[in-house]
Write an enzyme that holds these catalytic residues in place. Sequence first.
Site, PDB file in Angstrom:
ATOM      1  CG  MET A  31      -1.906  -1.183   1.161  1.00  0.00           C
ATOM      2  SD  MET A  31      -3.433  -0.896   2.039  1.00  0.00           S
ATOM      3  CE  MET A  31      -2.835  -0.660   3.701  1.00  0.00           C
ATOM      4  CG  HIS A  35       8.597  -0.033   6.113  1.00  0.00           C
ATOM      5  ND1 HIS A  35       8.869  -1.387   6.103  1.00  0.00           N
ATOM      6  CD2 HIS A  35       7.274   0.076   6.401  1.00  0.00           C
ATOM      7  CE1 HIS A  35       7.768  -2.057   6.398  1.00  0.00           C
ATOM      8  NE2 HIS A  35       6.772  -1.194   6.571  1.00  0.00           N
ATOM      9  CG  HIS A  38       7.099  -2.267   2.097  1.00  0.00           C
ATOM     10  ND1 HIS A  38       6.927  -1.219   2.965  1.00  0.00           N
ATOM     11  CD2 HIS A  38       5.898  -2.902   2.043  1.00  0.00           C
ATOM     12  CE1 HIS A  38       5.682  -1.197   3.404  1.00  0.00           C
ATOM     13  NE2 HIS A  38       5.039  -2.216   2.875  1.00  0.00           N
ATOM     14  N   GLY A 148       5.051 -10.138   4.116  1.00  0.00           N
ATOM     15  CA  GLY A 148       5.830 -10.170   5.354  1.00  0.00           C
ATOM     16  C   GLY A 148       5.138 -11.005   6.427  1.00  0.00           C
ATOM     17  CD  GLN A 149       7.159 -14.692  10.973  1.00  0.00           C
ATOM     18  OE1 GLN A 149       8.180 -15.185  10.493  1.00  0.00           O
ATOM     19  NE2 GLN A 149       6.995 -14.513  12.280  1.00  0.00           N
ATOM     20  CG  ASP A 151       0.840  -7.488   7.739  1.00  0.00           C
ATOM     21  OD1 ASP A 151       0.289  -6.867   8.662  1.00  0.00           O
ATOM     22  OD2 ASP A 151       1.649  -6.954   6.955  1.00  0.00           O
ATOM     23  CB  VAL A 177      12.427  -5.931   8.486  1.00  0.00           C
ATOM     24  CG1 VAL A 177      13.625  -4.999   8.628  1.00  0.00           C
ATOM     25  CG2 VAL A 177      12.636  -6.900   7.318  1.00  0.00           C
ATOM     26  CB  SER A 187       3.223   1.942   6.416  1.00  0.00           C
ATOM     27  OG  SER A 187       3.869   1.099   5.491  1.00  0.00           O
TER      28      SER A 187
END
Length: 281
Positions: A31, A35, A38, A148-149, A151, A177, A187
Amino acid sequence: MEILRTVAELRQWSREERNDGGNTIGLVPTMGALHAGHASLIRAACDSVGYVAVSIFVNPTQFGPNEDFARYPRTFEADCALAKAEGADVIFAPAVEELYPDGAATFVEVEGLSQRLDGASRPGHFRGVATVVAKLLIASEADRAFFGQKDAAQVAVLRRMVADLRLAAEIVVCPIVREPDGLALSSRNIYLSQTERTQSLALSRAVRQVEALAAVGERCSRELIEAARQIFAAEADLRVDYIELVNWATLKPVEIAAPGSLFAVAAWVGATRLIDNTIFA
Ligand code: PAF
């Protein structure tokens, strides 16, 4: 780096690159407000497929009426620069009407899973996520999509959706991360005041505490949840949304952690809702 605006352009790009030597296509759905988390997804994609598209789309259907859709950070120029620096081949940045044409009435509902964890306190959220990711996977014809883990519940919903719809894409999950002090990158971290930024460390502290207990053999859900609860209790201004030990595939609670179990937390720090988790080895 090319910026594609329509589904037709994305599909054409994907087909051309695939036919150019039988390459694989990767998609990193985002979205925006990119950072280092991502960036790690884009790097993982570049390492694993021939061509990489990064989608940047603040998806209105995954925000509730009182959530932060309007003020969600939009940093398009910086996002394009980051994606390019990390090796992405194209950006897909459609207008809302491109993904939701006038009169759009088709949604993807992953029943059961969508009402658990974040879905319990954000009704409709995972319906919006599943719908937009299905549209992106169909449009891009991606072989792999990278998430990403952090989420982790979203990952469970999307894995179920991909399996149920027999979509071709493989869901690839990349590690969380973190900032040097442990806060998982998000974000939404930019919403935090200095005081809230300090309070937010309770989430990663709780996760680390659970990992420490797991390392010495603790597997009991009650004990693990209680340990996390005590850490949150020390932060008076933090409001816990959930602390749960679940089966990562079904998101249903488990009493004893097994390899692959998901320990996940969500909490409100001021007006900002943050999440964090760990997966049992
Ligand atoms: O994880 C996100 O940023 C979003 O939920 C996603 C997968 C890009 C769908 O809008």
